[in-house]
Design a protein around this motif. Structure first.
Motif, PDB file in Angstrom:
ATOM      1  N   ASP A  33      -3.233  12.018   0.742  1.00 39.69           N
ATOM      2  CA  ASP A  33      -2.537  11.359   1.854  1.00 39.69           C
ATOM      3  C   ASP A  33      -3.154  10.011   2.213  1.00 39.69           C
ATOM      4  N   ASP A  34      -4.149   9.576   1.416  1.00 42.67           N
ATOM      5  CA  ASP A  34      -4.696   8.229   1.621  1.00 42.67           C
ATOM      6  C   ASP A  34      -3.664   7.177   1.238  1.00 42.67           C
ATOM      7  N   VAL A  35      -3.848   5.982   1.770  1.00 40.35           N
ATOM      8  CA  VAL A  35      -2.947   4.860   1.477  1.00 40.35           C
ATOM      9  C   VAL A  35      -3.778   3.741   0.868  1.00 40.35           C
ATOM     10  N   ARG A  36      -3.390   3.286  -0.308  1.00 44.07           N
ATOM     11  CA  ARG A  36      -4.110   2.218  -1.005  1.00 44.07           C
ATOM     12  C   ARG A  36      -3.115   1.360  -1.782  1.00 44.07           C
ATOM     13  N   ARG A  68       0.842  -1.189   0.000  1.00 46.26           N
ATOM     14  CA  ARG A  68       0.000   0.000   0.000  1.00 46.26           C
ATOM     15  C   ARG A  68       0.879   1.240   0.000  1.00 46.26           C
ATOM     16  N   VAL A  69       0.465   2.278  -0.703  1.00 46.30           N
ATOM     17  CA  VAL A  69       1.303   3.461  -0.896  1.00 46.30           C
ATOM     18  C   VAL A  69       0.476   4.724  -0.683  1.00 46.30           C
ATOM     19  N   LYS A  70       1.159   5.809  -0.290  1.00 48.02           N
ATOM     20  CA  LYS A  70       0.516   7.120  -0.253  1.00 48.02           C
ATOM     21  C   LYS A  70       0.299   7.601  -1.678  1.00 48.02           C
ATOM     22  N   LEU A  71      -0.837   8.199  -1.926  1.00 48.98           N
ATOM     23  CA  LEU A  71      -1.278   8.365  -3.301  1.00 48.98           C
ATOM     24  C   LEU A  71      -0.671   9.547  -4.044  1.00 48.98           C
ATOM     25  N   ARG A  91       3.022  17.265  -8.971  1.00 52.08           N
ATOM     26  CA  ARG A  91       2.290  17.140  -7.705  1.00 52.08           C
ATOM     27  C   ARG A  91       1.120  18.116  -7.671  1.00 52.08           C
ATOM     28  N   ARG A 109       2.282  11.271  -4.187  1.00 52.70           N
ATOM     29  CA  ARG A 109       3.583  11.047  -4.833  1.00 52.70           C
ATOM     30  C   ARG A 109       3.508   9.871  -5.803  1.00 52.70           C
ATOM     31  N   TYR A 110       2.756   8.854  -5.432  1.00 54.89           N
ATOM     32  CA  TYR A 110       2.667   7.663  -6.267  1.00 54.89           C
ATOM     33  C   TYR A 110       2.082   7.993  -7.636  1.00 54.89           C
TER      34      TYR A 110
END
Length: 236
Positions: free
Chosen positions: A41-44, A3-6, A18, A8-9
């Motif tokens: 800043d969500d993580v998915r 799972r990654v912060k969205l 950005r 930057r991803y």
């Protein structure tokens, strides 16, 4: 995939700067597979992210096969037509970049691998891998008949170099057509080898790298390679 912060991803996947990606979040373009709006800043996980209802571009670590036409350069900045013109626009903005694995010059067509995985790229091109690369060449003059023995001898040295070429295999297909299998990748190697025996390559097409062939992939098209094909690449 982890799972990654969205924010930057998505920027690293080429969806924009950005600031531009922040705009996607602010306007509600980013959601999860269930339709719930997401924020920077969500993580998915990669496969749980949608932009305007569409799944994301391939995750980092991709490997693709392109059937490169002549007239395209393996570069991001040269003038004229580039291989990136044949890929989704975002691919040239990814970080890390989706880079060609070795190069085909502008006048050479055929199988080109591309990846954003630096470790995989270096494994493929490393001299110790000796992955066979198979080319079909059309020549300006008839073959003499001794080229196969010269190329296979391991005693041929190209102009301007100080190390001998590895033995290469030549298959005669016609008076002016041949298939050449190399086990290394020097600059314009096929063309320079034929110059060394008094000939000139008029057309050059790469058919295969390792255990991978173009198959029915149309010219100018690309496709992702799966895990089984990655294994086949190194199966000699």
């Amino acid at each position: 995939m982890s799972r990654v912060k969205l924010l930057r991803y998505l920027a690293n996947l080429g969806y924009g700067s950005r600031r531009e990606v922040l705009g996607l979040f602010a306007d509600g373009h980013v959601a999860d597979a269930a339709g719930e709006t997401l924020y920077g800043d969500d993580v998915r996980a990669h496969d749980d992210i949608r932009i305007d209802g569409e799944a994301l571009d391939p995750a980092p670590g991709l490997l693709l096969m392109l059937n490169k036409p002549t007239g395209y350069t393996c570069s991001t900045k040269d003038k004229g037509r580039l291989i990136y013109d044949l890929l989704p626009r975002r691919f040239r903005h990814r970080d890390p970049l989706v880079s060609p694995v070795g190069r085909l010059d502008r006048d050479t067509s055929g199988l080109l691998l591309m990846t954003d995985d630096g470790t995989l790229l270096h494994r493929i091109i490393a001299p110790k891998s000796k992955l066979p690369k198979i080319y079909r060449a059309h020549l300006a003059s008839d073959l003499r008949g001794d080229e196969g023995a010269i190329f296979a001898s391991g005693t041929l040295m190209l102009e301007g170099e100080q190390t001998l070429l590895l033995p290469a295999e030549l298959e005669v297909l016609g008076p002016r057509d041949a298939r050449l299998t190399l086990h290394e990748g020097r600059y314009h190697q096929v063309r320079r080898m034929f110059v060394a025996v008094g000939n000139h390559v008029e057309a050059l097409h790469r058919e295969r790298i390792g255990g991978l062939e173009l198959g029915g992939l149309p010219e100018g098209e690309w496709r992702l390679l799966g895990d089984d094909e990655r294994v086949r690449l190194f199966a000699q």
